[in-house]
Write an enzyme that holds these catalytic residues in place. Structure first.
Site, PDB file in Angstrom:
ATOM      1  CG  MET A 152      -1.660   1.131   1.342  1.00 32.74           C
ATOM      2  SD  MET A 152      -2.341   1.823   0.178  1.00 32.74           S
ATOM      3  CE  MET A 152      -4.217   0.336   0.316  1.00 32.74           C
ATOM      4  N   GLY A 160      -6.010   3.294   7.925  1.00 31.63           N
ATOM      5  CA  GLY A 160      -6.505   2.016   7.257  1.00 31.63           C
ATOM      6  C   GLY A 160      -5.868   1.018   7.728  1.00 31.63           C
ATOM      7  CB  THR A 161      -3.952   0.433  10.736  1.00 28.11           C
ATOM      8  OG1 THR A 161      -2.929   1.326  10.226  1.00 28.11           O
ATOM      9  CG2 THR A 161      -3.204  -0.113  11.638  1.00 28.11           C
ATOM     10  CB  SER A 201     -12.137  -2.164   7.561  1.00 26.05           C
ATOM     11  OG  SER A 201     -13.494  -2.255   7.036  1.00 26.05           O
ATOM     12  CG  ASN A 202     -12.302  -1.449   1.398  1.00 27.98           C
ATOM     13  OD1 ASN A 202     -12.383  -0.490   0.312  1.00 27.98           O
ATOM     14  ND2 ASN A 202     -12.561  -2.842   0.670  1.00 27.98           N
ATOM     15  CG  PHE A 203      -9.398   3.820   2.961  1.00 30.54           C
ATOM     16  CD1 PHE A 203      -9.351   5.410   3.294  1.00 30.54           C
ATOM     17  CD2 PHE A 203      -8.731   3.071   3.659  1.00 30.54           C
ATOM     18  CE1 PHE A 203      -9.598   5.816   4.035  1.00 30.54           C
ATOM     19  CE2 PHE A 203      -8.736   3.818   4.556  1.00 30.54           C
ATOM     20  CZ  PHE A 203      -8.849   4.784   5.349  1.00 30.54           C
ATOM     21  CG  HIS A 263     -10.038 -10.762   0.581  1.00 33.91           C
ATOM     22  ND1 HIS A 263     -11.714 -11.022   1.216  1.00 33.91           N
ATOM     23  CD2 HIS A 263      -9.950  -9.660   0.208  1.00 33.91           C
ATOM     24  CE1 HIS A 263     -12.196  -9.961   1.447  1.00 33.91           C
ATOM     25  NE2 HIS A 263     -11.065  -8.871   1.194  1.00 33.91           N
ATOM     26  CG  HIS A 264      -4.802 -12.535  -1.660  1.00 37.09           C
ATOM     27  ND1 HIS A 264      -4.297 -12.872  -0.378  1.00 37.09           N
ATOM     28  CD2 HIS A 264      -5.368 -11.265  -1.768  1.00 37.09           C
ATOM     29  CE1 HIS A 264      -4.198 -11.152   0.754  1.00 37.09           C
ATOM     30  NE2 HIS A 264      -4.313 -10.772  -0.614  1.00 37.09           N
ATOM     31  CE  LYS A 293      -9.229 -10.160   4.527  1.00 32.97           C
ATOM     32  NZ  LYS A 293      -8.176  -8.945   4.786  1.00 32.97           N
ATOM     33  CB  THR A 331     -14.305  -4.968   3.485  1.00 34.49           C
ATOM     34  OG1 THR A 331     -13.039  -4.093   2.858  1.00 34.49           O
ATOM     35  CG2 THR A 331     -15.302  -4.155   2.952  1.00 34.49           C
TER      36      THR A 331
END
Length: 222
Positions: free
Chosen positions: A1, A77-78, A102-104, A133-134, A137, A144
């Site tokens: 990020m 976003g931590t 939690s999600n931008f 998700h991948h 994760k 989210t």
């Protein structure tokens, strides 16, 4: 990020990055006018208007304290922060503008609103949240998905969760409302991780002009 934030911020004439902080700053790209700092050197950061924080819970307190001390805004976003840290964030919001999410993704911000409105209108319907998700994760359900669930509860629903981990999926969230004979699906699919960095930069650019307080991504969409 952090890499994405630096790359995308350099493309925006309205933003000027003055410092970048990482556990291993030598791994950060060398950019003109950008001071590279180790996490232990955070107090030496140059003057700034807003900090964007995507770190770990153990680093959250230091950046929050620095922003309060300098009267600067904070976009964070931590994930995984504890109750005491959330309380410290709420206390800081009385002195500076803060935004934690939690999600931008701007699309997810809209989805949160739609889920809450749907839950209010569809009392008694089943509500299920499925997130994908991948394979790398670790947390499940995702942050989210839990936030979507909070919005569903605000509307009166009782969400259930399911998590999938497969391949290199960036992120998909499905919120499904079901009754006898009908079903409504609200879906967001992320195909590029840059959307999260773009969203954080969007929020940072708008947060600096706001008075002290606690903000959400959707508060800064306009």
């Amino acid at each position: 990020m952090g890499q994405a934030l630096l790359r995308l911020a350099s493309e925006q004439s309205t933003l000027q990055v003055v410092g970048a902080v990482a556990r291993e700053p030598e791994r950060l790209p060398t950019l003109p006018g950008v001071h590279r700092l180790a996490a232990s050197e955070l107090s030496q950061a140059p003057v700034f208007d807003v900090a964007i924080d995507f770190s770990l819970p153990e680093g959250f307190d230091r950046i929050l304290d620095l922003c309060v001390a300098r009267g600067a805004a904070l976009v964070s976003g931590t994930t995984g922060i504890e109750l005491l840290q959330r309380e410290a964030l709420a206390a800081a919001s009385r002195q500076i503008p803060v935004l934690w999410a939690s999600n931008f993704s701007l699309g997810v911000a809209v989805l949160n609103d739609l889920v809450e409105r749907a839950a209010q209108a569809l009392q008694g319907w089943d509500c299920d949240i499925v997130e994908s998700h991948h394979v790398h994760k670790l947390d499940a359900p995702s942050g989210t998905a839990l936030t979507l669930g909070e919005h569903a509860r605000k509307g009166g629903a009782e969400p259930r969760y399911a998590s999938l981990r497969a391949g290199d999926i960036v992120g998909e969230h499905l919120v499904q409302f079901t009754a006898l004979g009908e079903r409504i699906e609200l879906v967001h699919r992320a195909t590029n991780r840059d959307i999260f960095a773009r969203g954080a930069l969007h929020c940072a650019g708008r947060l600096v002009s706001r008075p002290a307080g606690s903000y959400r991504v959707r508060d800064l969409l306009d």
